[in-house]
Scaffold this active site. Structure first.
Site, PDB file in Angstrom:
ATOM      1  CB  SER A  68      -1.054  -0.081   1.193  1.00  0.00           C
ATOM      2  OG  SER A  68      -0.574  -0.084   2.263  1.00  0.00           O
TER       3      SER A  68
ATOM      4  CG  ASN B  11       1.238   3.282   4.947  1.00  0.00           C
ATOM      5  OD1 ASN B  11       0.727   2.104   4.089  1.00  0.00           O
ATOM      6  ND2 ASN B  11       0.529   3.495   5.688  1.00  0.00           N
ATOM      7  CE  LYS B  12       1.978  -1.238   5.263  1.00  0.00           C
ATOM      8  NZ  LYS B  12       0.669  -0.690   5.515  1.00  0.00           N
ATOM      9  CB  THR B  13       9.815  -0.728   2.548  1.00  0.00           C
ATOM     10  OG1 THR B  13       9.349  -1.285   3.663  1.00  0.00           O
ATOM     11  CG2 THR B  13      11.098  -0.630   1.806  1.00  0.00           C
ATOM     12  CB  ILE B  14       8.508  -0.888  -3.059  1.00  0.00           C
ATOM     13  CG1 ILE B  14       8.513  -2.265  -2.356  1.00  0.00           C
ATOM     14  CG2 ILE B  14       9.439  -1.017  -2.201  1.00  0.00           C
ATOM     15  CD1 ILE B  14       8.029  -3.465  -4.236  1.00  0.00           C
TER      16      ILE B  14
END
Length: 191
Positions: free
Chosen positions: A153, A155-158
């Protein structure tokens, strides 16, 4: 393709190789990944699944969507990850699985959790939504249990805009997960 296709397959293969597991099954989001991992593992009505009380609501929601009962367990205040002592104290005859959450990429105590799970014959499904490429003892989080998930999603790392993946090594479960995500079809096609 807007859904599964050549690029999704390549993405799955690259993730499996990068993270050190046999299979990666891409799905629509992290919640779907948790839900499918639970259902694919046989978790359903009447079962209890232990989850930490500090996590995003999706962890408990996936358990409820599978028809099982989420059982909240305290976290270790130093790590914010599930307390192994709390986990063991919360196990009942209805407990079938535990979902350790690697909060903000910090590893839960997987050696202790796996030991408790083996002792009580519990399935371990890791919520590594925020832990892409985070490691414990040089092994990627999300690859310790029967299955693990990662979220993509925004707001995640990628990010892939949305999306998730289920990580696993077991061939039979991989086939079941592909059937569950694609209307009962074990391979892509028009059926």
């Amino acid at each position: 393709f807007l859904n599964d296709g050549e690029y999704t397959t390549r993405f799955e293969q690259m993730l499996a190789e990068l993270l050190g597991c046999k299979h990666a099954v891409a799905v629509t989001n992290g919640t779907s990944a948790l839900f499918l991992a639970l259902v694919g593992s046989g978790i359903g009505p009447g079962d209890e699944v232990i989850v930490p009380d500090i996590t995003f609501i999706a962890t408990a929601n996936a358990v409820a969507l599978a028809g099982a009962k989420p059982v909240l367990v305290d976290v270790d205040p130093k790590t914010l990850n599930i307390s192994p002592a709390g986990l063991e104290q919360s196990i009942t005859s209805h407990t079938k699985a535990v979902i350790p959450v690697h909060v903000s990429g910090r590893p839960a105590d997987m050696p202790a959790i796996l030991s408790i799970a083996a002792k009580h014959d519990l399935i371990v499904i890791e919520d590594a939504a925020e832990a892409l490429l985070s490691k414990l003892n040089k092994k990627c989080l999300g690859t310790f249990g029967q299955a693990g998930i990662i979220s993509f999603s925004p707001n995640k790392t990628i990010t892939t805009g949305q999306g998730g993946v289920i990580l696993l090594d077991e061939d039979t479960l991989e086939v079941r997960l592909r059937e569950l995500k694609d209307q009962g079809r074990p391979t892509r096609g028009t059926g």
